[in-house]
Design a protein around this motif. Sequence first.
Motif, PDB file in Angstrom:
ATOM      1  N   LEU A 105       0.799  -0.716   0.016  1.00 35.16           N
ATOM      2  CA  LEU A 105       0.328  -0.020   0.022  1.00 35.16           C
ATOM      3  C   LEU A 105       0.974   1.149   0.089  1.00 35.16           C
ATOM      4  N   ALA A 106       1.756   1.198   0.589  1.00 34.13           N
ATOM      5  CA  ALA A 106       3.200   2.492   0.719  1.00 34.13           C
ATOM      6  C   ALA A 106       3.917   2.708  -1.006  1.00 34.13           C
ATOM      7  N   VAL A 107       4.249   1.857  -0.851  1.00 34.05           N
ATOM      8  CA  VAL A 107       4.059   1.686  -2.870  1.00 34.05           C
ATOM      9  C   VAL A 107       3.818   2.505  -3.126  1.00 34.05           C
ATOM     10  N   LYS A 108       2.167   1.792  -3.433  1.00 33.92           N
ATOM     11  CA  LYS A 108       0.576   2.441  -4.129  1.00 33.92           C
ATOM     12  C   LYS A 108       0.332   3.885  -3.975  1.00 33.92           C
ATOM     13  N   ILE A 109       0.909   4.524  -2.243  1.00 28.61           N
ATOM     14  CA  ILE A 109       0.681   5.890  -1.795  1.00 28.61           C
ATOM     15  C   ILE A 109       1.499   6.310  -2.626  1.00 28.61           C
ATOM     16  N   GLY A 110       3.187   5.698  -2.449  1.00 26.42           N
ATOM     17  CA  GLY A 110       4.185   6.643  -3.191  1.00 26.42           C
ATOM     18  C   GLY A 110       3.360   7.216  -4.856  1.00 26.42           C
ATOM     19  N   GLN A 111       3.656   6.098  -5.959  1.00 26.85           N
ATOM     20  CA  GLN A 111       3.709   5.597  -6.753  1.00 26.85           C
ATOM     21  C   GLN A 111       2.630   7.241  -7.429  1.00 26.85           C
ATOM     22  N   SER A 112       1.421   6.677  -6.468  1.00 30.12           N
ATOM     23  CA  SER A 112       0.140   8.179  -6.915  1.00 30.12           C
ATOM     24  C   SER A 112       0.491   9.892  -6.293  1.00 30.12           C
ATOM     25  N   ALA A 113       1.391   9.293  -5.742  1.00 28.33           N
ATOM     26  CA  ALA A 113       2.135  10.821  -4.971  1.00 28.33           C
ATOM     27  C   ALA A 113       3.071  10.864  -6.748  1.00 28.33           C
ATOM     28  N   LEU A 114       3.583  10.498  -6.819  1.00 28.74           N
ATOM     29  CA  LEU A 114       4.185  11.089  -7.981  1.00 28.74           C
ATOM     30  C   LEU A 114       3.590  11.456  -9.455  1.00 28.74           C
ATOM     31  N   ARG A 115       2.293  10.693  -9.786  1.00 31.43           N
ATOM     32  CA  ARG A 115       1.737  10.963 -10.969  1.00 31.43           C
ATOM     33  C   ARG A 115       0.937  12.210 -10.735  1.00 31.43           C
ATOM     34  N   ASN A 116       0.333  12.894  -9.517  1.00 28.29           N
ATOM     35  CA  ASN A 116       0.359  13.779  -9.027  1.00 28.29           C
ATOM     36  C   ASN A 116       0.803  15.349  -8.476  1.00 28.29           C
ATOM     37  N   LEU A 117       1.985  15.009  -7.928  1.00 29.71           N
ATOM     38  CA  LEU A 117       2.958  15.936  -7.845  1.00 29.71           C
ATOM     39  C   LEU A 117       3.411  16.926  -9.327  1.00 29.71           C
ATOM     40  N   GLU A 118       3.643  17.548  -9.266  1.00 25.69           N
ATOM     41  CA  GLU A 118       4.276  18.602 -10.311  1.00 25.69           C
ATOM     42  C   GLU A 118       5.146  19.292 -10.162  1.00 25.69           C
ATOM     43  N   ILE A 119       5.731  20.180 -11.031  1.00 25.58           N
ATOM     44  CA  ILE A 119       7.285  21.027 -11.419  1.00 25.58           C
ATOM     45  C   ILE A 119       6.529  21.379 -11.986  1.00 25.58           C
ATOM     46  N   ALA A 120       5.686  21.925 -12.876  1.00 27.39           N
ATOM     47  CA  ALA A 120       5.106  22.609 -13.986  1.00 27.39           C
ATOM     48  C   ALA A 120       3.785  22.392 -14.261  1.00 27.39           C
ATOM     49  N   PRO A 121       3.069  23.467 -14.890  1.00 28.20           N
ATOM     50  CA  PRO A 121       1.464  22.665 -14.870  1.00 28.20           C
ATOM     51  C   PRO A 121       1.405  21.958 -15.717  1.00 28.20           C
ATOM     52  N   GLY A 122       1.003  20.646 -16.047  1.00 30.80           N
ATOM     53  CA  GLY A 122       1.092  19.525 -16.160  1.00 30.80           C
ATOM     54  C   GLY A 122       1.975  18.314 -16.417  1.00 30.80           C
ATOM     55  N   VAL A 123       3.687  18.783 -16.098  1.00 30.74           N
ATOM     56  CA  VAL A 123       4.046  18.439 -15.863  1.00 30.74           C
ATOM     57  C   VAL A 123       4.942  17.659 -14.926  1.00 30.74           C
ATOM     58  N   SER A 124       4.067  16.258 -14.368  1.00 29.18           N
ATOM     59  CA  SER A 124       4.375  15.592 -12.947  1.00 29.18           C
ATOM     60  C   SER A 124       5.706  14.831 -12.352  1.00 29.18           C
ATOM     61  N   ALA A 125       5.942  14.581 -11.405  1.00 28.21           N
ATOM     62  CA  ALA A 125       7.277  14.658 -11.137  1.00 28.21           C
ATOM     63  C   ALA A 125       7.279  13.000 -12.339  1.00 28.21           C
ATOM     64  N   ALA A 126       6.579  12.140 -12.254  1.00 27.18           N
ATOM     65  CA  ALA A 126       6.848  10.937 -12.572  1.00 27.18           C
ATOM     66  C   ALA A 126       6.941  10.576 -14.258  1.00 27.18           C
ATOM     67  N   SER A 127       6.137  11.643 -14.892  1.00 27.66           N
ATOM     68  CA  SER A 127       6.809  11.934 -16.571  1.00 27.66           C
ATOM     69  C   SER A 127       8.726  12.334 -16.762  1.00 27.66           C
ATOM     70  N   VAL A 128       8.977  13.108 -15.406  1.00 28.02           N
ATOM     71  CA  VAL A 128      10.150  13.951 -15.374  1.00 28.02           C
ATOM     72  C   VAL A 128      11.293  12.183 -15.290  1.00 28.02           C
ATOM     73  N   PHE A 129      10.599  11.366 -13.963  1.00 29.97           N
ATOM     74  CA  PHE A 129      11.152  10.665 -13.959  1.00 29.97           C
ATOM     75  C   PHE A 129      11.720   9.362 -14.781  1.00 29.97           C
ATOM     76  N   ALA A 130      10.099   9.808 -16.031  1.00 31.85           N
ATOM     77  CA  ALA A 130      10.260   8.559 -17.071  1.00 31.85           C
ATOM     78  C   ALA A 130      11.133   9.252 -18.310  1.00 31.85           C
ATOM     79  N   ILE A 131      12.207  10.177 -18.650  1.00 33.91           N
ATOM     80  CA  ILE A 131      12.904  11.170 -19.250  1.00 33.91           C
ATOM     81  C   ILE A 131      13.683  10.457 -19.433  1.00 33.91           C
ATOM     82  N   GLY A 132      14.935  10.338 -21.205  1.00 29.48           N
ATOM     83  CA  GLY A 132      15.749   9.763 -21.783  1.00 29.48           C
ATOM     84  C   GLY A 132      15.597   7.996 -21.529  1.00 29.48           C
ATOM     85  N   TRP A 133      14.442   7.195 -20.613  1.00 25.64           N
ATOM     86  CA  TRP A 133      14.354   6.002 -21.214  1.00 25.64           C
ATOM     87  C   TRP A 133      13.238   5.459 -22.299  1.00 25.64           C
TER      88      TRP A 133
END
Length: 278
Positions: free
Chosen positions: A153-181
Amino acid sequence: MSSVVGCLCCCPCSSPRRRLRRQHQSSFFSSPRRKTTPENNARKRRSASRRILRMMALSKDFDASHADENGYPRLIVFDLDACFWNQEMYQLRDVCEPKNNVIDEKTGMCVGAVSGRTVIKMHEGSRKALTEYYEGKYPGARLATASSADTPLAVKIGQSALRNLEIAPGVSAASVFAIGWEKEFDGNMQIGRTPPLSANKAQTHFPILRKFTNIEYHKMLFFDDCNWGDHCGAVESQCVEPKAGLGPAIQRTPRGLGVKEWETALMKYKARHEQYFK
């Protein structure tokens, strides 16, 4: 006949302090949502288009040698709980939903992912790191996580937080971690302690990162709060690249990843790189 217009008793519910606390909590969690006006919708579409083009440019023909040339790590690895962000996921119970996000009025981006009544926020150093990386400041580098979240459950909550938190409008933390892969690749996101992972990052998380990313240990930089054990020390001493004789560069963040820790770690990595490999 008289009508009751309020609680006039001396019970706790009528306490001014209680009423003020309830009002504060209500106003905080009823944060403003993004307005769905045509103008804002058009802005979102333009922003999304620019974001997609930027990510495609960074992912296509990715050349990790640029990191070596500029003295940057090829892989920057973040612990999550109490390091990348301010909360411990094992203490939470609810997956983060977009409808509950805390939105910054000025920028329109999500600055807080909500689990129950707890707000998960990135530390300032984490936000700076992802923002600079997204803007292309560290060519040749890529991002990863090594987090020993206690439960599924802690893993799922962490993954959901990465999908929601943003560093710019519409740019999630998860999407930044995906850059280059490559698309759909998630070998850089090692979160949890369910086998093959464990509570020991030196024995599981980092060997898996080494295998999946094919990036040598001495070309990694690792951030961890180390409040529950010296993960940094263990990774540095146990995950050693045979030919180079070095493990990942490390930075402890006992009070969370601040801007100073981020900048200091980059300088330390560059100094070590120049000492041994130039």
